[in-house]
Scaffold this motif. Structure first.
Motif, PDB file in Angstrom:
ATOM      1  N   HIS A 187       1.194  -1.327   0.089  1.00 22.27           N
ATOM      2  CA  HIS A 187      -0.358   0.173   0.178  1.00 22.27           C
ATOM      3  C   HIS A 187       1.307   1.310   0.453  1.00 22.27           C
ATOM      4  O   HIS A 187       0.229   1.753  -0.522  1.00 22.27           O
ATOM      5  CB  HIS A 187      -0.819   0.289   1.141  1.00 22.27           C
ATOM      6  N   ASP A 188       2.033   0.913   0.862  1.00 21.86           N
ATOM      7  CA  ASP A 188       2.683   2.337   0.873  1.00 21.86           C
ATOM      8  C   ASP A 188       4.041   2.477  -0.663  1.00 21.86           C
ATOM      9  O   ASP A 188       3.648   4.036  -0.786  1.00 21.86           O
ATOM     10  CB  ASP A 188       4.151   2.246   1.819  1.00 21.86           C
ATOM     11  N   ASP A 189       3.775   1.815  -1.143  1.00 20.24           N
ATOM     12  CA  ASP A 189       4.793   1.771  -2.574  1.00 20.24           C
ATOM     13  C   ASP A 189       3.149   2.802  -3.484  1.00 20.24           C
ATOM     14  O   ASP A 189       4.095   3.803  -4.069  1.00 20.24           O
ATOM     15  CB  ASP A 189       4.383   0.744  -2.859  1.00 20.24           C
ATOM     16  N   LEU A 220      10.318   0.652  -7.479  1.00 25.48           N
ATOM     17  CA  LEU A 220      11.393  -0.481  -7.142  1.00 25.48           C
ATOM     18  C   LEU A 220      11.514  -0.738  -5.747  1.00 25.48           C
ATOM     19  O   LEU A 220      11.378   0.552  -4.592  1.00 25.48           O
ATOM     20  CB  LEU A 220      12.669  -0.257  -7.701  1.00 25.48           C
ATOM     21  N   ARG A 221      11.379  -1.852  -4.918  1.00 22.96           N
ATOM     22  CA  ARG A 221      11.803  -1.822  -3.635  1.00 22.96           C
ATOM     23  C   ARG A 221      12.585  -2.373  -3.096  1.00 22.96           C
ATOM     24  O   ARG A 221      12.015  -4.057  -4.084  1.00 22.96           O
ATOM     25  CB  ARG A 221      10.503  -2.029  -3.081  1.00 22.96           C
ATOM     26  N   ARG A 222      13.829  -2.366  -3.193  1.00 25.24           N
ATOM     27  CA  ARG A 222      15.089  -3.665  -3.073  1.00 25.24           C
ATOM     28  C   ARG A 222      15.283  -4.692  -4.044  1.00 25.24           C
ATOM     29  O   ARG A 222      15.337  -5.076  -4.797  1.00 25.24           O
ATOM     30  CB  ARG A 222      13.965  -5.002  -1.840  1.00 25.24           C
ATOM     31  N   ILE A 251       0.946   4.923  -2.373  1.00 23.48           N
ATOM     32  CA  ILE A 251       0.636   6.325  -1.913  1.00 23.48           C
ATOM     33  C   ILE A 251       2.291   7.383  -2.215  1.00 23.48           C
ATOM     34  O   ILE A 251       2.216   8.079  -2.834  1.00 23.48           O
ATOM     35  CB  ILE A 251       1.273   6.076  -0.674  1.00 23.48           C
ATOM     36  N   ASP A 252       2.892   6.320  -2.598  1.00 27.79           N
ATOM     37  CA  ASP A 252       4.802   6.531  -2.400  1.00 27.79           C
ATOM     38  C   ASP A 252       4.327   7.112  -4.268  1.00 27.79           C
ATOM     39  O   ASP A 252       6.023   7.396  -5.047  1.00 27.79           O
ATOM     40  CB  ASP A 252       5.275   5.845  -1.958  1.00 27.79           C
ATOM     41  N   GLY A 253       3.752   5.416  -5.002  1.00 30.96           N
ATOM     42  CA  GLY A 253       4.264   5.632  -6.605  1.00 30.96           C
ATOM     43  C   GLY A 253       5.549   5.623  -6.986  1.00 30.96           C
ATOM     44  O   GLY A 253       6.423   5.297  -7.961  1.00 30.96           O
TER      45      GLY A 253
HETATM   46 MG    MG Z   1       7.446   4.572   1.510  1.00 30.49          MG
END
Ligand code: MG
Ligand code: FPP
Length: 324
Positions: free
Chosen positions: A85-87, A94-96, A89-91
């Motif tokens: 969900h946070d991704d 990439l994560r990790r 919101i942040d648009g």
């Molecule tokens: Mg974030």
């Protein structure tokens, strides 16, 4: 003692069980849930939360392995759901270093995938044998929601150190505390041990998040798995930035406005990173993280001297000494 990943050693079998269970999430539901879950859990992260659950569960006489795996999976799913969900919101793309669900599928899909993971987390929590641990999982989700909503709705201004610490306690430390405290409760540990493990989790989480915020400014983007300056880009004031502004701009005026502005260009981000690096902001934030880590280590000293206590101490060092 230095940072090491040896802390997983005592609980590696349980972590293996957990990984097998995470690999099955969503497999009996709509294919997109299974695909998204496989994507999310396919490259295991640091698994710090489950490691804390399994280690903390050794401090009581009744650490039933299956029950601890249920708690570990539940809290790991709460964590993953909140990041999905946070991704959105942040648009974030990439994560990790791997594509986020919103970028690989869409915001709408990511919204529902997050909901699904959260429901699965709660289904696991609901069958835990102690109502106080079920309530603890729920309180942790309230804390995450509180922290996130405060961040989104708050008037944009440079927070004080205290406001920053309150925010990261809600958004990050509450979940680490729940891992430690919940596992100790399930294992029927002494109330004093439960309280110590909860306090350890909170201080560990604060040290971990401050270090994360430092790495956003001075880390190596490749190993950190996110591009640097992401907090700056989003106008998210973190501790090194708060300290830097204190030093450069005593009245928290013009410079604060530049830091909290959204949608900055690359030139402005680089110029602000340089501004922070020209101060003692990063060093002060690192020292603050070490203070929380040391308090966590001090709390451990009151626990029984079993090998799991040493593993928790190693995790505490890892919080501040890591590159990712
Ligand atoms: Mg974030
Ligand atoms: C990441 O923080 C975000 C969180 C730790 C919490 C997000 C919480 C929610 C979206 C509400 C809860 C939702 C559910 C379904 C439980 P960050 O943006 O500071 O870190 P980052 O740099 O890793 O994105």
């Amino acid at each position: 003692m230095t940072a090491s990943i040896g802390f997983r050693g005592p609980v590696s079998d349980q972590l293996g069980d957990l990984e097998r269970r995470l690999a099955r999430v969503g497999q009996d539901a709509h294919p997109v849930f299974g695909e998204a879950a496989a994507h999310l859990f396919g490259t295991p992260g640091k698994l710090l939360r489950p490691t804390l659950v399994f280690l903390s569960g050794r401090f009581g006489p009744n650490g039933d392995e299956r029950v601890l795996v249920d708690l570990a999976e539940s809290l790991e799913l709460v964590h993953t759901a909140s990041l999905v969900h946070d991704d959105i919101i942040d648009g974030a793309a990439l994560r990790r270093n791997i594509a986020t669900v919103n970028s690989k599928w869409s915001d709408d899909v990511a919204l529902i995938v997050g909901d699904y993971l959260f429901a699965k987390a709660y289904a696991l929590a609901a069958v835990l044998p102690k109502p106080e641990v079920i309530a603890l999982v729920a309180r942790t989700v309230f804390a995450l929601c509180d922290g996130e909503l405060a961040e989104i709705t708050e008037e944009k201004r440079m927070p004080t150190e205290r406001e920053y610490l309150e925010r990261i306690e809600l958004k990050t430390a509450s979940l680490y505390a729940a891992c430690c405290q919940g596992a100790a409760l399930l294992a029927d540990a002494d109330p004093e041990v439960v309280a110590r493990l909860g306090a350890f989790g909170t201080d560990f989480g604060l040290a971990f998040q401050i270090t994360d915020d430092v790495l956003d400014l001075v880390g190596d983007a490749e190993s950190f798995g996110k591009h640097l300056g992401q907090d700056l880009e989003q106008g998210m004031p973190t501790l090194p930035i708060i300290y830097a502004v204190d030093e450069l701009d005593g009245d928290r005026g013009e410079l604060s406005r530049r830091f909290i502005a959204r949608d900055k260009g690359v030139g402005e981000i680089l110029s602000l990173i340089d501004a922070v690096r020209s101060t003692n902001g990063v060093g002060r934030a690192q020292r603050r993280a070490v203070e929380f880590r040391d308090r966590a280590l001090e709390t451990l000293r009151g626990l029984p001297a079993i090998p799991e206590r040493e593993a928790l101490a190693e995790i505490a060092y890892f919080a501040t000494d890591r590159a990712r």
